[in-house]
Design a protein around this motif. Structure first.
Motif, PDB file in Angstrom:
ATOM      1  N   ILE A  76      -3.253   0.213  -3.852  1.00 59.26           N
ATOM      2  CA  ILE A  76      -2.753  -1.132  -3.607  1.00 59.26           C
ATOM      3  C   ILE A  76      -1.975  -1.614  -4.830  1.00 59.26           C
ATOM      4  O   ILE A  76      -2.438  -1.492  -5.961  1.00 59.26           O
ATOM      5  CB  ILE A  76      -3.925  -2.112  -3.318  1.00 59.26           C
ATOM      6  CG1 ILE A  76      -4.752  -1.633  -2.120  1.00 59.26           C
ATOM      7  CG2 ILE A  76      -3.416  -3.529  -3.128  1.00 59.26           C
ATOM      8  CD1 ILE A  76      -4.011  -1.623  -0.804  1.00 59.26           C
ATOM      9  N   TRP A  77      -0.799  -2.175  -4.576  1.00 59.95           N
ATOM     10  CA  TRP A  77       0.045  -2.762  -5.616  1.00 59.95           C
ATOM     11  C   TRP A  77       0.153  -4.246  -5.316  1.00 59.95           C
ATOM     12  O   TRP A  77       0.514  -4.634  -4.211  1.00 59.95           O
ATOM     13  CB  TRP A  77       1.436  -2.132  -5.596  1.00 59.95           C
ATOM     14  CG  TRP A  77       1.423  -0.662  -5.897  1.00 59.95           C
ATOM     15  CD1 TRP A  77       1.133   0.343  -5.019  1.00 59.95           C
ATOM     16  CD2 TRP A  77       1.699  -0.047  -7.145  1.00 59.95           C
ATOM     17  NE1 TRP A  77       1.221   1.556  -5.653  1.00 59.95           N
ATOM     18  CE2 TRP A  77       1.563   1.337  -6.962  1.00 59.95           C
ATOM     19  CE3 TRP A  77       2.045  -0.551  -8.406  1.00 59.95           C
ATOM     20  CZ2 TRP A  77       1.771   2.241  -8.007  1.00 59.95           C
ATOM     21  CZ3 TRP A  77       2.255   0.359  -9.432  1.00 59.95           C
ATOM     22  CH2 TRP A  77       2.110   1.729  -9.228  1.00 59.95           C
ATOM     23  N   ILE A  78      -0.181  -5.078  -6.303  1.00 64.83           N
ATOM     24  CA  ILE A  78      -0.142  -6.529  -6.120  1.00 64.83           C
ATOM     25  C   ILE A  78       0.970  -7.077  -7.006  1.00 64.83           C
ATOM     26  O   ILE A  78       0.897  -6.979  -8.238  1.00 64.83           O
ATOM     27  CB  ILE A  78      -1.487  -7.175  -6.492  1.00 64.83           C
ATOM     28  CG1 ILE A  78      -2.596  -6.595  -5.613  1.00 64.83           C
ATOM     29  CG2 ILE A  78      -1.401  -8.691  -6.350  1.00 64.83           C
ATOM     30  CD1 ILE A  78      -3.987  -7.016  -6.029  1.00 64.83           C
ATOM     31  N   ASN A  79       1.992  -7.641  -6.385  1.00 63.23           N
ATOM     32  CA  ASN A  79       3.102  -8.248  -7.130  1.00 63.23           C
ATOM     33  C   ASN A  79       2.775  -9.718  -7.356  1.00 63.23           C
ATOM     34  O   ASN A  79       2.427 -10.426  -6.416  1.00 63.23           O
ATOM     35  CB  ASN A  79       4.407  -8.168  -6.340  1.00 63.23           C
ATOM     36  CG  ASN A  79       4.754  -6.759  -5.940  1.00 63.23           C
ATOM     37  OD1 ASN A  79       4.198  -5.797  -6.428  1.00 63.23           O
ATOM     38  ND2 ASN A  79       5.689  -6.643  -5.028  1.00 63.23           N
ATOM     39  N   GLU A  90       0.854  -1.182   0.000  1.00 66.94           N
ATOM     40  CA  GLU A  90       0.000   0.000   0.000  1.00 66.94           C
ATOM     41  C   GLU A  90       0.890   1.231   0.000  1.00 66.94           C
ATOM     42  O   GLU A  90       1.748   1.380   0.870  1.00 66.94           O
ATOM     43  CB  GLU A  90      -0.905  -0.015   1.227  1.00 66.94           C
ATOM     44  CG  GLU A  90      -1.810   1.201   1.304  1.00 66.94           C
ATOM     45  CD  GLU A  90      -2.652   1.180   2.554  1.00 66.94           C
ATOM     46  OE1 GLU A  90      -2.078   1.404   3.648  1.00 66.94           O
ATOM     47  OE2 GLU A  90      -3.863   0.943   2.444  1.00 66.94           O
ATOM     48  N   ASP A  91       0.681   2.133  -0.975  1.00 68.24           N
ATOM     49  CA  ASP A  91       1.501   3.344  -1.020  1.00 68.24           C
ATOM     50  C   ASP A  91       0.873   4.442  -0.157  1.00 68.24           C
ATOM     51  O   ASP A  91      -0.175   4.242   0.457  1.00 68.24           O
ATOM     52  CB  ASP A  91       1.753   3.793  -2.466  1.00 68.24           C
ATOM     53  CG  ASP A  91       0.493   4.195  -3.215  1.00 68.24           C
ATOM     54  OD1 ASP A  91      -0.519   4.556  -2.578  1.00 68.24           O
ATOM     55  OD2 ASP A  91       0.523   4.155  -4.463  1.00 68.24           O
ATOM     56  N   LYS A  92       1.512   5.602  -0.108  1.00 66.78           N
ATOM     57  CA  LYS A  92       1.049   6.656   0.804  1.00 66.78           C
ATOM     58  C   LYS A  92      -0.305   7.237   0.401  1.00 66.78           C
ATOM     59  O   LYS A  92      -0.993   7.816   1.218  1.00 66.78           O
ATOM     60  CB  LYS A  92       2.095   7.764   0.931  1.00 66.78           C
ATOM     61  CG  LYS A  92       2.360   8.539  -0.327  1.00 66.78           C
ATOM     62  CD  LYS A  92       3.439   9.574  -0.095  1.00 66.78           C
ATOM     63  CE  LYS A  92       3.709  10.311  -1.401  1.00 66.78           C
ATOM     64  NZ  LYS A  92       4.741  11.312  -1.237  1.00 66.78           N
ATOM     65  N   GLU A  93      -0.726   7.056  -0.862  1.00 68.19           N
ATOM     66  CA  GLU A  93      -2.059   7.497  -1.289  1.00 68.19           C
ATOM     67  C   GLU A  93      -3.116   6.418  -1.051  1.00 68.19           C
ATOM     68  O   GLU A  93      -4.242   6.536  -1.492  1.00 68.19           O
ATOM     69  CB  GLU A  93      -2.053   7.877  -2.777  1.00 68.19           C
ATOM     70  CG  GLU A  93      -1.361   9.191  -3.067  1.00 68.19           C
ATOM     71  CD  GLU A  93       0.138   8.988  -3.288  1.00 68.19           C
ATOM     72  OE1 GLU A  93       0.540   7.881  -3.690  1.00 68.19           O
ATOM     73  OE2 GLU A  93       0.896   9.937  -3.034  1.00 68.19           O
ATOM     74  N   TYR A 126       0.033  -5.638 -10.538  1.00 68.33           N
ATOM     75  CA  TYR A 126      -1.329  -5.117 -10.665  1.00 68.33           C
ATOM     76  C   TYR A 126      -1.433  -3.885  -9.778  1.00 68.33           C
ATOM     77  O   TYR A 126      -0.961  -3.885  -8.646  1.00 68.33           O
ATOM     78  CB  TYR A 126      -2.356  -6.140 -10.208  1.00 68.33           C
ATOM     79  CG  TYR A 126      -2.511  -7.326 -11.131  1.00 68.33           C
ATOM     80  CD1 TYR A 126      -3.576  -7.393 -12.013  1.00 68.33           C
ATOM     81  CD2 TYR A 126      -1.602  -8.380 -11.104  1.00 68.33           C
ATOM     82  CE1 TYR A 126      -3.733  -8.478 -12.857  1.00 68.33           C
ATOM     83  CE2 TYR A 126      -1.742  -9.471 -11.939  1.00 68.33           C
ATOM     84  CZ  TYR A 126      -2.812  -9.517 -12.813  1.00 68.33           C
ATOM     85  OH  TYR A 126      -2.959 -10.587 -13.642  1.00 68.33           O
ATOM     86  N   PHE A 127      -2.109  -2.856 -10.265  1.00 68.66           N
ATOM     87  CA  PHE A 127      -2.305  -1.626  -9.518  1.00 68.66           C
ATOM     88  C   PHE A 127      -3.801  -1.431  -9.301  1.00 68.66           C
ATOM     89  O   PHE A 127      -4.593  -1.512 -10.231  1.00 68.66           O
ATOM     90  CB  PHE A 127      -1.743  -0.435 -10.303  1.00 68.66           C
ATOM     91  CG  PHE A 127      -2.071   0.904  -9.706  1.00 68.66           C
ATOM     92  CD1 PHE A 127      -1.359   1.373  -8.612  1.00 68.66           C
ATOM     93  CD2 PHE A 127      -3.081   1.689 -10.230  1.00 68.66           C
ATOM     94  CE1 PHE A 127      -1.656   2.608  -8.060  1.00 68.66           C
ATOM     95  CE2 PHE A 127      -3.387   2.919  -9.681  1.00 68.66           C
ATOM     96  CZ  PHE A 127      -2.669   3.382  -8.595  1.00 68.66           C
TER      97      PHE A 127
END
Length: 179
Positions: free
Chosen positions: A92-95, A86-89, A102-103
């Motif tokens: 969700i980023w799924i590796n 999870e980024d600061k915004e 996936y974003f």
């Protein structure tokens, strides 16, 4: 199971049937694993600020931090998830191991997916246009039926044997559907 997320330095882990969360120097009992009633094939894959993520039956699912299911719609994912970030915004980023990254935009977590299970006649929508009254017209190159989405419901319109390759909508709701 164990999983970590480095956004807030959280660690959730299971010891016997108990689930604990460690954040900073605080250790909290979160609940009993047996109370979760998860499917036998459930695999936890990540944690974010407001959700715990697990995969079951090739589909991604979410629980809130009190382990209640959260409404989350994401297509089936056949690939191995290596991390959820999870980024600061709060995106969700799924590796995945086999299929890249996936974003999921934070706003997408409150979105809907329309597919055959929700009434879409054909999953491969290739044309879309917004009508004057807010309807979303959907076309495909296989069926001789155009569908439209209005107020969260799907409706079908026969198109006299034509395949709907593209849709043009004008202000007066006149549609041109070349085939």
């Amino acid at each position: 199971f164990s999983y970590t997320e480095n956004i807030e330095a959280r660690l959730c882990f299971r010891s016997s049937d108990s689930i604990f969360e460690m954040s900073g120097t605080h250790l909290r009992f979160k609940g009993l694993y047996s109370d979760l009633c998860l499917p036998d094939d459930a695999i936890f894959v990540g944690i974010s600020s407001n959700m715990l993520w697990y995969k079951s039956n090739h589909k991604l699912h979410a629980l809130d931090h009190s382990f209640r299911p959260k409404a989350f719609h994401f297509p089936k994912l056949q690939h191995t998830i290596s991390q959820i970030y999870e980024d600061k915004e709060k995106n969700i980023w799924i590796n995945t191991v086999e299929d890249g990254l996936y974003f999921i935009n934070n706003k997408a977590l409150r979105s809907l997916i329309y597919d055959k299970q929700s009434g879409l006649l054909y999953d491969q929508v290739i044309s879309i246009a917004k009508g004057f009254r807010g309807q979303m017209y959907l076309g495909n190159q296989v069926l001789s039926i155009m569908q439209y989405l209005s107020k969260g419901h799907l409706f079908s319109l026969p198109v006299n044997g034509s395949k709907v390759y593209s849709i043009l909508a004008f202000n007066d709701d006149v549609l041109i559907m070349p085939s």
